[in-house]
Motif scaffolding. Structure first.
Motif, short mmCIF file in Angstrom:
data_model
loop_
_atom_site.label_atom_id
_atom_site.label_comp_id
_atom_site.label_asym_id
_atom_site.label_seq_id
_atom_site.Cartn_x
_atom_site.Cartn_y
_atom_site.Cartn_z
N THR A 260 -49.22 3.80 25.76
CA THR A 260 -48.85 3.13 27.11
C THR A 260 -49.78 1.95 26.87
O THR A 260 -49.03 0.73 27.57
N ASP A 263 -47.19 -0.77 25.33
CA ASP A 263 -46.09 -0.85 25.96
C ASP A 263 -46.39 -1.89 26.98
O ASP A 263 -45.55 -2.79 27.29
N THR A 340 -38.79 -2.64 33.80
CA THR A 340 -39.92 -2.00 33.61
C THR A 340 -39.51 -0.26 33.96
O THR A 340 -39.83 0.81 33.31
N ARG A 344 -39.77 2.70 30.97
CA ARG A 344 -40.61 3.78 31.30
C ARG A 344 -39.49 5.20 31.29
O ARG A 344 -40.01 6.04 30.68
N ALA A 347 -39.05 5.95 27.60
CA ALA A 347 -40.29 6.48 26.98
C ALA A 347 -40.51 7.89 27.35
O ALA A 347 -41.18 8.51 26.52
N THR A 348 -40.39 8.31 28.63
CA THR A 348 -40.51 9.73 28.97
C THR A 348 -39.33 10.69 28.82
O THR A 348 -39.33 11.97 29.27
N ALA A 434 -39.77 -1.88 24.62
CA ALA A 434 -40.88 -2.61 25.45
C ALA A 434 -40.82 -4.18 25.41
O ALA A 434 -41.41 -4.76 26.22
#
Length: 466
Positions: A260, A263, A340, A344, A347-348, A434
């Motif tokens: 986190t 990123d 953004t 995210r 990433a998830t 990122a």
């Protein structure tokens, strides 16, 4: 005991410093006996290495190893330089294998062999094996300290085996079942053994359903798996399905924090730091930031050159220049928001890398709505500006307002699409999404926004331009 690491450290720090000043090592040992290792580490960070080494001698060996594992990497290296061979051995033998590997990764070359020589042969073998996995892979995180059993064992035999190896295992939350070739075939909760009939065989409580990590996968995959399955530990297998270790949630929390942070730093338009901000030198900070600042600087030069191409328009209609910052900032902000959100979501695993078409359609629609709302606001703002400045409400003022309004619509739309699609593009070519950071998106939108703005101005105001 007090709750909260910061509060406890602040409460005992004055007494801690007073005892050190008086060299009252017996009193200091008594004070530290009830202090958690993480708080002892906080107290040691600001001490000179020589004093910290003395304090380490006051701690029980397992506690000293725990304290060492919580120290920042630069402080840990400083202490290792000062430890004698016995102190090195005491610390290393009480660290978990994954902690030993993490430490070895941080050591300078001249210290690596000295630390390795302080370890027993079995630990050396384990560390070398784990270091053989790629950097940032799950293999670097795992520990070989777990309990495994066979499916044809009875529950009673299994419980004896669990009790025998419980002390060295990192966790007993799950017991792993393997076949004669060490292939993982199940993982079972300890409570299932406790509740089962001692005469039953392990096979009777198995369902052969389990989740496992691959040793060569990236650590980010482990973070996703732990979040998805809400587990305390997960087994790790090699490409053949052989059980090679386990990863525990405490290691994953550290990885999640690192990922986190990385990123966030990349999204701010800089290379990720190798260490904590407070532990990074000024030169290190400059080195990590200068590259992207140069790239963005060049981008702003392109913005200035683009504006110079519309110098004649600006001379004739000065009012247009007042709205340039507003327009390009709105597009940049919209693009940064979209980037953004998508970074995210990727990433998830909320969205997949092949889901760009769905994202594109959503961001086109949201961009149109956002652009329309801001465009209407921009239109009204310029009309009000003109009226306050004494201009009559005529066709020319309405056309100028239309330039601003329609430009806002298109620039925000373009910014939204750019911010949403850049992460997919970078992911496609093997780069970290990122790096499509807010400043990078804003620079792209700056140049394109000026072109859009003045192209619309030329089109709508051609009748009043000389």
């Amino acid at each position: 005991m007090f709750n909260g690491s910061g509060m406890l450290v602040q409460l005992i720090k004055p007494e801690f410093e007073e005892l050190i000043q008086a060299k009252d090592w017996v009193g200091l040992k008594d004070v530290l006996s009830d202090v958690p290792p993480v708080d002892i580490a906080d107290l040691l960070v600001e001490l000179d290495g020589d004093i910290a080494v003395v304090i380490f001698r006051l701690l029980k060996k397992p506690i000293a190893a725990d304290v060492f594992s919580y120290l920042p990497s630069n402080k840990g290296v400083e202490l290792l330089e000062l430890f004698n061979k016995q102190q090195l051995s005491d610390v290393m033998v009480n660290l978990e294998p994954d902690e030993q590997v993490a430490l070895m990764e941080e050591l300078p070359g001249h210290l690596t062999q000295r630390v390795m020589n302080s370890m027993n042969l079995e630990d050396q073998k384990q560390v070398k094996k784990l270091l053989g996995y790629p950097e940032d892979s799950i293999g670097r995180l795992m520990t070989p300290r777990y309990v495994r059993i066979k499916s044809d064992w009875t529950i009673e035999r299994s419980m004896k085996h669990i009790r025998k190896y419980a002390e060295v295992a990192e966790t007993l939350n799950r017991i792993y079942v393997v076949d004669d070739n060490e292939f993982l075939i199940d993982d079972l909760r300890l409570t299932e053994f406790i509740l089962a009939d001692p005469e039953d065989v392990v096979e009777s409580i198995m369902d052969r359903s389990f989740e496992a990590l691959m040793a060569y996968e990236d650590q980010e995959e482990a973070v996703k798996m732990f979040a998805k399955y809400d587990r305390v530990a997960l087994p790790v297998v090699d490409t053949d399905g052989i059980l090679v270790g386990i990863v525990t949630v405490d290691d994953i929390i550290d990885v999640a924090e690192e990922e986190t942070t990385e990123d966030m730093q990349k999204m701010a338009g800089m290379d990720a730091l190798d260490d904590y901000y407070s532990q990074t030198s000024i030169f290190g900070l400059v080195k990590k930031r200068i590259g992207w600042l140069i790239v963005l600087f060049v981008g702003q030069i392109l913005t200035a050159l683009t504006m110079s191409g519309y110098e004649e328009i600006l001379k004739q209609i000065v009012l247009l220049s007042y709205f340039v910052p507003l327009l390009i900032a709105s597009g940049g902000n919209s693009g940064s928001q979209a980037a953004t959100l998508i970074i995210r979501a990727l990433a998830t695993d909320d969205i997949k890398s092949d889901g760009w078409r769905k994202v594109l359609s959503r961001e086109v629609l949201s961009g149109l709505l956002l652009g329309t709302l801001l465009g209407i606001l921009g239109f009204i703002t310029l009309i009000a500006w003109g009226l306050i400045g004494g201009d009559p409400l005529n066709q020319e003022l309405i056309l100028k307002a239309s330039v601003v309004g329609s430009s806002l619509l298109l620039i925000v739309l373009f910014g939204n699409i750019t911010g949403a699609m850049l992460p997919f593009l970078l992911s496609k070519v093997g780069l970290d999404p990122a790096v499509s950071s807010a400043p990078f998106v804003a620079t792209l939108v700056d140049v394109s926004g000026i072109i859009i703005y003045f192209s619309i101005a030329v089109f709508l105001l051609s009748g009043i331009l000389l």
